[in-house]
Write a protein that holds these residues in place. Structure first.
Motif, PDB file in Angstrom:
ATOM      1  N   ILE A 268       0.859  -1.199   0.000  1.00  7.80           N
ATOM      2  CA  ILE A 268       0.000   0.000   0.000  1.00  7.80           C
ATOM      3  C   ILE A 268       0.886   1.237   0.000  1.00  7.80           C
ATOM      4  O   ILE A 268       1.821   1.338   0.798  1.00  7.80           O
ATOM      5  CB  ILE A 268      -0.923   0.009   1.243  1.00  7.80           C
ATOM      6  N   HIS A 269       0.607   2.144  -0.887  1.00  7.01           N
ATOM      7  CA  HIS A 269       1.356   3.407  -0.972  1.00  7.01           C
ATOM      8  C   HIS A 269       0.356   4.561  -0.962  1.00  7.01           C
ATOM      9  O   HIS A 269      -0.835   4.357  -1.196  1.00  7.01           O
ATOM     10  CB  HIS A 269       2.149   3.472  -2.282  1.00  7.01           C
ATOM     11  N   VAL A 270       0.881   5.725  -0.725  1.00  5.14           N
ATOM     12  CA  VAL A 270       0.068   6.935  -0.853  1.00  5.14           C
ATOM     13  C   VAL A 270       0.733   7.770  -1.937  1.00  5.14           C
ATOM     14  O   VAL A 270       1.955   7.946  -1.917  1.00  5.14           O
ATOM     15  CB  VAL A 270       0.023   7.713   0.487  1.00  5.14           C
ATOM     16  N   GLY A 271      -0.010   8.266  -2.893  1.00  6.61           N
ATOM     17  CA  GLY A 271       0.659   8.981  -3.981  1.00  6.61           C
ATOM     18  C   GLY A 271      -0.250   9.849  -4.820  1.00  6.61           C
ATOM     19  O   GLY A 271      -1.436  10.044  -4.523  1.00  6.61           O
ATOM     20  N   VAL A 272       0.353  10.352  -5.883  1.00  5.74           N
ATOM     21  CA  VAL A 272      -0.304  11.311  -6.777  1.00  5.74           C
ATOM     22  C   VAL A 272      -0.654  10.617  -8.097  1.00  5.74           C
ATOM     23  O   VAL A 272       0.188   9.947  -8.702  1.00  5.74           O
ATOM     24  CB  VAL A 272       0.635  12.511  -7.060  1.00  5.74           C
ATOM     25  N   TYR A 273      -1.886  10.798  -8.511  1.00  7.17           N
ATOM     26  CA  TYR A 273      -2.392  10.192  -9.758  1.00  7.17           C
ATOM     27  C   TYR A 273      -2.557  11.289 -10.807  1.00  7.17           C
ATOM     28  O   TYR A 273      -2.862  12.435 -10.481  1.00  7.17           O
ATOM     29  CB  TYR A 273      -3.751   9.557  -9.450  1.00  7.17           C
ATOM     30  N   SER A 274      -2.335  10.917 -12.030  1.00  8.09           N
ATOM     31  CA  SER A 274      -2.649  11.855 -13.106  1.00  8.09           C
ATOM     32  C   SER A 274      -3.493  11.159 -14.172  1.00  8.09           C
ATOM     33  O   SER A 274      -3.253   9.989 -14.494  1.00  8.09           O
ATOM     34  CB  SER A 274      -1.368  12.396 -13.744  1.00  8.09           C
ATOM     35  N   CYS A 275      -4.473  11.885 -14.674  1.00  6.59           N
ATOM     36  CA  CYS A 275      -5.325  11.356 -15.747  1.00  6.59           C
ATOM     37  C   CYS A 275      -4.927  11.989 -17.067  1.00  6.59           C
ATOM     38  O   CYS A 275      -4.889  13.221 -17.186  1.00  6.59           O
ATOM     39  CB  CYS A 275      -6.781  11.683 -15.440  1.00  6.59           C
ATOM     40  N   LEU A 276      -4.630  11.153 -18.049  1.00  2.00           N
ATOM     41  CA  LEU A 276      -4.431  11.635 -19.419  1.00  2.00           C
ATOM     42  C   LEU A 276      -5.665  11.239 -20.235  1.00  2.00           C
ATOM     43  O   LEU A 276      -6.450  10.393 -19.793  1.00  2.00           O
ATOM     44  CB  LEU A 276      -3.159  11.031 -20.018  1.00  2.00           C
ATOM     45  N   ASP A 296       2.869   9.686  -9.433  1.00  2.00           N
ATOM     46  CA  ASP A 296       3.256   8.314  -9.074  1.00  2.00           C
ATOM     47  C   ASP A 296       2.538   7.265  -9.917  1.00  2.00           C
ATOM     48  O   ASP A 296       3.060   6.162 -10.099  1.00  2.00           O
ATOM     49  CB  ASP A 296       2.920   8.060  -7.594  1.00  2.00           C
ATOM     50  N   ALA A 297       1.343   7.584 -10.362  1.00  2.00           N
ATOM     51  CA  ALA A 297       0.578   6.608 -11.151  1.00  2.00           C
ATOM     52  C   ALA A 297      -0.237   7.350 -12.199  1.00  2.00           C
ATOM     53  O   ALA A 297      -0.725   8.457 -11.946  1.00  2.00           O
ATOM     54  CB  ALA A 297      -0.352   5.798 -10.248  1.00  2.00           C
ATOM     55  N   VAL A 298      -0.369   6.717 -13.366  1.00  4.59           N
ATOM     56  CA  VAL A 298      -1.069   7.397 -14.464  1.00  4.59           C
ATOM     57  C   VAL A 298      -2.211   6.535 -14.984  1.00  4.59           C
ATOM     58  O   VAL A 298      -2.095   5.314 -15.084  1.00  4.59           O
ATOM     59  CB  VAL A 298      -0.080   7.774 -15.605  1.00  4.59           C
ATOM     60  N   GLY A 299      -3.308   7.202 -15.289  1.00  2.00           N
ATOM     61  CA  GLY A 299      -4.481   6.496 -15.799  1.00  2.00           C
ATOM     62  C   GLY A 299      -5.276   7.375 -16.745  1.00  2.00           C
ATOM     63  O   GLY A 299      -4.753   8.359 -17.290  1.00  2.00           O
ATOM     64  N   MET A 300      -6.540   7.011 -16.928  1.00  2.00           N
ATOM     65  CA  MET A 300      -7.383   7.729 -17.897  1.00  2.00           C
ATOM     66  C   MET A 300      -8.741   8.069 -17.290  1.00  2.00           C
ATOM     67  O   MET A 300      -9.746   8.146 -18.008  1.00  2.00           O
ATOM     68  CB  MET A 300      -7.580   6.866 -19.153  1.00  2.00           C
ATOM     69  N   SER A 301      -8.797   8.257 -15.989  1.00  2.00           N
ATOM     70  CA  SER A 301     -10.118   8.505 -15.386  1.00  2.00           C
ATOM     71  C   SER A 301      -9.985   9.243 -14.062  1.00  2.00           C
ATOM     72  O   SER A 301      -8.980   9.891 -13.796  1.00  2.00           O
ATOM     73  CB  SER A 301     -10.818   7.154 -15.144  1.00  2.00           C
ATOM     74  N   THR A 302     -11.006   9.164 -13.259  1.00  2.00           N
ATOM     75  CA  THR A 302     -11.063   9.523 -11.832  1.00  2.00           C
ATOM     76  C   THR A 302     -10.969  11.018 -11.524  1.00  2.00           C
ATOM     77  O   THR A 302     -11.766  11.522 -10.728  1.00  2.00           O
ATOM     78  CB  THR A 302      -9.968   8.742 -11.028  1.00  2.00           C
ATOM     79  N   VAL A 303     -10.004  11.729 -12.156  1.00  2.00           N
ATOM     80  CA  VAL A 303      -9.774  13.124 -11.777  1.00  2.00           C
ATOM     81  C   VAL A 303     -11.045  13.970 -11.968  1.00  2.00           C
ATOM     82  O   VAL A 303     -11.454  14.706 -11.059  1.00  2.00           O
ATOM     83  CB  VAL A 303      -8.583  13.711 -12.570  1.00  2.00           C
ATOM     84  N   HIS A 304     -11.693  13.840 -13.121  1.00  2.00           N
ATOM     85  CA  HIS A 304     -12.900  14.650 -13.355  1.00  2.00           C
ATOM     86  C   HIS A 304     -14.049  14.212 -12.444  1.00  2.00           C
ATOM     87  O   HIS A 304     -14.904  15.009 -12.087  1.00  2.00           O
ATOM     88  CB  HIS A 304     -13.311  14.611 -14.837  1.00  2.00           C
ATOM     89  N   GLU A 305     -14.048  12.940 -12.058  1.00  2.00           N
ATOM     90  CA  GLU A 305     -15.074  12.480 -11.111  1.00  2.00           C
ATOM     91  C   GLU A 305     -14.835  13.121  -9.742  1.00  2.00           C
ATOM     92  O   GLU A 305     -15.783  13.539  -9.053  1.00  2.00           O
ATOM     93  CB  GLU A 305     -15.018  10.950 -10.994  1.00  2.00           C
ATOM     94  N   VAL A 306     -13.561  13.174  -9.370  1.00  5.63           N
ATOM     95  CA  VAL A 306     -13.220  13.770  -8.067  1.00  5.63           C
ATOM     96  C   VAL A 306     -13.556  15.265  -8.073  1.00  5.63           C
ATOM     97  O   VAL A 306     -14.106  15.795  -7.095  1.00  5.63           O
ATOM     98  CB  VAL A 306     -11.726  13.522  -7.738  1.00  5.63           C
ATOM     99  N   ILE A 307     -13.241  15.940  -9.175  1.00  7.29           N
ATOM    100  CA  ILE A 307     -13.553  17.380  -9.264  1.00  7.29           C
ATOM    101  C   ILE A 307     -15.067  17.585  -9.098  1.00  7.29           C
ATOM    102  O   ILE A 307     -15.515  18.455  -8.345  1.00  7.29           O
ATOM    103  CB  ILE A 307     -13.068  17.951 -10.617  1.00  7.29           C
ATOM    104  N   THR A 308     -15.833  16.758  -9.786  1.00 11.51           N
ATOM    105  CA  THR A 308     -17.297  16.878  -9.714  1.00 11.51           C
ATOM    106  C   THR A 308     -17.798  16.581  -8.300  1.00 11.51           C
ATOM    107  O   THR A 308     -18.692  17.254  -7.785  1.00 11.51           O
ATOM    108  CB  THR A 308     -17.942  15.921 -10.739  1.00 11.51           C
ATOM    109  N   ALA A 309     -17.184  15.586  -7.673  1.00  8.13           N
ATOM    110  CA  ALA A 309     -17.598  15.217  -6.307  1.00  8.13           C
ATOM    111  C   ALA A 309     -17.249  16.317  -5.311  1.00  8.13           C
ATOM    112  O   ALA A 309     -18.045  16.659  -4.437  1.00  8.13           O
ATOM    113  CB  ALA A 309     -16.929  13.905  -5.897  1.00  8.13           C
TER     114      ALA A 309
END
Ligand SMILES: O=P(O)(O)O[C@@H]1C[C@H](O)[C@@H](CO)O1
Ligand SMILES: Nc1nc2[nH]cnc2c(=O)[nH]1
Length: 370
Positions: A268-276, A296-309
């Motif tokens: 388990i780590h704690v880190g920063v995600y980026s969505c492209l 620390d980790a890259v993906g294609m989702s989540t960030v806009h969901e978090v902003i909306t939340a």
């Protein structure tokens, strides 16, 4: 009409299977037939033709007769600000459909990442809503995203889980990708649990590890794209939401404790995600740049969901399952290239641990509020 249109090769168009719209003769689409890159509804002033809940009303009808210069395939393209795609009343309608249909007002919302649909399979007494049967809901088009909403209980708490999220690369605007978060809010959800499959850039991360998100770098935002773009409806939240402390620290700390109790603290780590934007995975140069930015980790989702939340004041907990290690040096080795099959396989292997982490955290939230 919210379903985008797909060119079928003969100059006509069909919708993507989502029959939310108005097909009444004069108004059979109001989307450009071959404009597949990005949903971009054009406008109509007729009452029947208000898009989802009136968003298009009052604008110019752009049927074939109205086409002018600047048109594509004979239809004029007028961009709709993202926030107008799903007005409050439409979100309310969808939320009513779900709360009435399930007889529940869920407190916790879960978004299942790629291959992590089993997070919804552990929900008890589930009421299942196929996306295509929910009014004005998009459809899932990605493997590993089943396309159903599951409402029920988990560890005593009322929950609703999206088994299948919407991604920008599917052609959906960000506001549409994260629209279900607003639906959750109006259903009564206070906590958003967002999960994703991601590539590990931090060299300390191993495949199968879990990274608890404590921050993000919004690359689509750097490029001027936001799910909140357009007129703001204060019933959802403020015009200029602050995003520091978006990821709830208490929940992160609780998750770390749960990881220890599960004996997986070293994973388990704690880190920063980026969505492209995707759907392509990253180049080496992009991965190097992201690492330099502290990602620390890259993906294609989540960030806009978090902003909306966060915009509508939900508490957010999010984690990435590291499904592949991102190479940050040039190499000819094929096995260092990311691929969706590997992503799905790793998610399947780690679903038990992910389910346990989520269940235990929900249990804590439930007990704390009981
Ligand atoms: O929905 P998530 O973010 O979990 O899915 C990731 C991003 C792409 O959709 C897919 C690529 O393999 O996994
Ligand atoms: N952008 C991106 N998304 C992913 N989802 C799972 N792995 C990856 C990855 O390496 N890059």
């Amino acid at each position: 009409m919210t379903g985008y249109k797909v060119a079928n090769g003969n100059g006509t168009a069909k919708t993507n299977g989502n029959s939310n719209g108005h097909s009444n003769g004069h108004c059979n689409g109001h989307k450009s037939a071959d404009y597949t890159a990005q949903e971009n509804p054009t406008m109509c002033s007729r009452d029947c033709c208000s898009g989802p809940g009136g968003s298009n009303r009052g604008n110019t009808c752009t049927d074939k007769k109205g086409a002018k210069a600047g048109s594509l395939n004979g239809e004029k393209i007028i961009p709709t600000p993202q926030s107008l795609l799903y007005p409050y009343e439409v979100i309310e309608e969808i939320a009513d459909f779900i709360t009435k249909g399930s007889g529940m007002r869920p407190k916790i919302g879960i978004i299942c990442g790629s291959g992590l649909g089993s997070l919804a399979d552990i929900i008890q007494d589930p009421k299942i809503f196929e996306y295509e049967k929910i009014p004005n809901f998009p459809v899932s088009t990605v493997e590993g995203h089943a396309g159903r909403l599951v409402v029920g209980t988990l560890e005593g708490a009322t929950v609703m889980a999206m088994q299948g999220r919407f991604h920008f690369y599917e052609g959906y605007p960000l506001a549409k990708c994260s629209m279900p978060v607003r639906v959750m809010k109006l259903c009564g959800v206070e906590y958003l649990f967002a999960t994703n499959a991601a590539g590990g850039i931090n060299p300390r991360f191993a495949v199968g590890d879990i990274m608890l998100m404590h921050d993000h770098v919004n690359m689509l935002g750097f490029a001027g794209n936001s799910p909140l773009q357009g007129p703001n409806d204060p019933r959802f939240g403020p015009r200029f939401p602050a995003l520091v402390n978006s990821y709830n620290k208490d929940l992160i700390n609780k998750a770390i404790e749960i990881g220890k109790a599960m004996g997986i603290e070293s994973n388990i780590h704690v880190g920063v995600y980026s969505c492209l934007g995707g759907p392509n995975y990253e180049t080496i140069a992009e991965l190097k740049a992201l690492r330099m930015m502290g990602v620390d980790a890259v993906g294609m989702s989540t960030v806009h969901e978090v902003i909306t939340a966060r915009h509508c004041d939900m508490k957010v907990f999010a984690f990435s399952l590291i499904t592949n290690k991102c190479a940050t040096e040039y190499s000819d080795k094929k096995d260092e290239e990311a691929n969706h099959e590997e992503v799905m396989a790793v998610a399947k292997n780690r679903q038990k641990a992910c389910c346990e982490l989520v269940s235990r955290l929900i249990r804590e939230i439930h007990l704390a509020s009981a």
